[in-house]
Design an enzyme around this catalytic site. Structure first.
Site, PDB file in Angstrom:
ATOM      1  N   ARG A  77      23.293  13.176  16.968  1.00 54.53           N
ATOM      2  CA  ARG A  77      22.247  12.152  16.896  1.00 54.53           C
ATOM      3  C   ARG A  77      22.061  11.630  15.473  1.00 54.53           C
ATOM      4  NH1 ARG A  77      17.040  13.801  17.498  1.00 54.53           N
ATOM      5  NH2 ARG A  77      17.695  15.322  19.044  1.00 54.53           N
ATOM      6  N   TYR A 130      16.701 -14.873  18.803  1.00 57.10           N
ATOM      7  CA  TYR A 130      17.288 -14.155  19.932  1.00 57.10           C
ATOM      8  C   TYR A 130      16.152 -13.717  20.870  1.00 57.10           C
ATOM      9  CZ  TYR A 130      20.219 -10.954  22.548  1.00 57.10           C
ATOM     10  OH  TYR A 130      20.891 -10.320  23.559  1.00 57.10           O
ATOM     11  N   ASP A 202      19.309 -11.366  10.764  1.00 50.79           N
ATOM     12  CA  ASP A 202      20.245 -11.104  11.853  1.00 50.79           C
ATOM     13  C   ASP A 202      21.472 -11.989  11.599  1.00 50.79           C
ATOM     14  OD1 ASP A 202      21.687 -11.074  14.247  1.00 50.79           O
ATOM     15  OD2 ASP A 202      19.903 -10.893  15.502  1.00 50.79           O
ATOM     16  N   LYS A 227      29.123  -8.448  19.680  1.00 47.56           N
ATOM     17  CA  LYS A 227      29.619  -9.819  19.603  1.00 47.56           C
ATOM     18  C   LYS A 227      30.907  -9.882  18.781  1.00 47.56           C
ATOM     19  CE  LYS A 227      25.843 -10.210  21.876  1.00 47.56           C
ATOM     20  NZ  LYS A 227      24.559 -10.565  21.289  1.00 47.56           N
TER      21      LYS A 227
END
Ligand code: PLP
Length: 412
Positions: A77, A130, A202, A227
């Site tokens: 983790r 977004y 972003d 993406k």
């Protein structure tokens, strides 16, 4: 020979601009960033470490590693060597000190926002954003008492007017999804610096090949690796890039508790994607410019939004802050019915959300990605009913154009 030279560019001011701006650094860095042969028995492709846990050498060192006081892996983790390879590549590509990879772009964005914002803090964000990021802000507002103000981010001074005593951070998305509006990153950073605010950007639409917000003064860069960086439509992942101090807070403080870690198998695929990132982005840039020029010349197309077109209101700004103009285009046909008719008649261009794939994808924002945004707010953000978002792939450009042409010929 530089790979750029093998791609046929159209004769247009923007194409010579792209050629000039793409440097050797982007190509060579994409191929080599993150690789550390000495740490992995000389393996050119860092192996997939699918171990959940790592043995401590002894009790004393175990305690130090567990608390992050000594370098070393102990539990998946927090991180693992495959993930570290990807993170090191991302930090290099974005000129950041450090990076952390997550299970999705939204995991990265939520982690960064929750690391920065406490209950009662205020953040300024673009109206054209977004859609799930807008959704996340609403969620943080109702669950955690975080405040946000949406502004038209094409005018930098709107950020200034929205400042409040409790403003902690400024959020940028440029080019913005899906309108391809740009924000003058440098001038917004200046506004933020004057008030000691954190800036975050972003950079998913541009990719690190076309734009590096950290070079323009931004503190934290966010990516959906799903993406362009992954590039093949076969993974979900995200990243936060910034100072070592901030990234370590995301890792050891926020994500240790939230747990949205990237799987080592996915980290490996994402890193493999990066090796071809510069050459893919060059092809996306070149194809998108050709498609945008074609669409602009077509009588059934009312408007084309692409930062590489001289008709884009921020074309001059694009040239100052981007190396290339990307693979994303938005264009408008005459309303919802015509938009749906067009996407139903395309053959090569696939009707799908997501973007940055090697295949050309097209979607209708008002009924798909931004359906959750009320119509009035959508229109304020420039998302008209006839707006289509095209993620131009790396197929042969004329094949994409031929498909668009036959689709458009079926409209009234
Ligand atoms: C896709 C996307 C995201 C979210 O990323 P996921 O990997 O889907 O969680 C965030 N920002 C932008 C601009 C995106 O295109």
């Amino acid at each position: 020979m530089s790979p750029t030279m093998e791609i046929q560019y159209p004769t247009h001011a923007a194409s010579s601009f792209i050629k000039k701006q793409m440097t050797k650094q982007q190509f060579t860095q994409s191929v080599h960033a993150g690789s550390n042969l000495a740490n992995h028995y000389g393996a050119l492709s860092t192996p997939i470490y699918s171990s959940s846990t790592y043995a401590f050498p002894n009790a004393e060192q175990g305690a130090a590693i567990h608390e992050g006081e000594m370098e070393g892996y102990f539990y998946g983790r927090i991180g693992n060597p495959t993930q570290e390879t990807l993170e090191s590549a991302l930090a290099q590509l974005e000129n950041g000190e450090a990076a952390m990879a997550f299970s999705s772009g939204m995991a990265a964005i939520s982690n960064a926002l929750m690391t920065i914002l406490d209950s009662g803090d205020h953040i300024i964000v673009p109206t054209s954003l977004y859609a799930s990021t807008t959704g996340l802000l609403k969620f943080l507002e109702s669950k955690m008492g975080v405040e946000y103000t949406s502004v038209d981010a094409t005018v930098s001074d709107n950020y200034l007017s929205a400042l409040k005593p409790n403003t902690k951070a400024i959020y940028i998305e440029s080019p913005a999804n899906p309108t391809l509006q740009l924000t003058d990153i440098k001038s917004v950073v200046e506004i933020a610096k004057e008030s000691n605010l954190i800036t975050m950007a972003d950079n998913t639409f541009a990719s690190p090949i076309n734009q590096n917000p950290i070079d323009l003064g931004v503190d934290i860069v966010l990516h959906s690796l799903t993406k362009y960086i992954g590039g093949h439509g076969d993974l979900l992942a995200g990243a936060v890039i910034g100072s070592k101090e901030f990234v370590e807070r995301c890792r050891w403080h926020t994500n240790k508790l939230l747990g949205g870690v990237i799987a080592p198998q996915v980290a490996w695929i994402a890193h493999r994607g990066i090796k071809t990132l510069a050459i893919r982005i060059t092809a996306h840039n070149s194809n998108a410019l050709k498609c945008a020029q074609f669409l602009e010349s077509h009588p059934k197309v009312k408007r084309v939004h692409y930062p590489g077109l001289t008709s884009h209101p921020q074309y001059e700004l694009a040239k100052t802050q981007m190396r290339g103009f990307g693979g994303m285009i938005a264009f408008e046909v005459d309303g919802l019915n015509e938009g749906q008719k067009l996407i139903d008649s395309l053959n090569l261009c696939t009707l799908a959300v997501s973007l940055g794939d090697v295949s050309t994808l097209i979607q209708h924002s008002a009924s798909m990605t931004h359906a959750s945004v009320p119509k009035e707010q959508r229109e304020k953000a420039g998302i008209t009913d006839g707006l289509l978002r095209l993620s131009v792939g790396i197929e042969y450009a004329e094949d994409i154009i031929t498909d668009l042409e036959q689709g458009l010929s079926q409209l009234n």
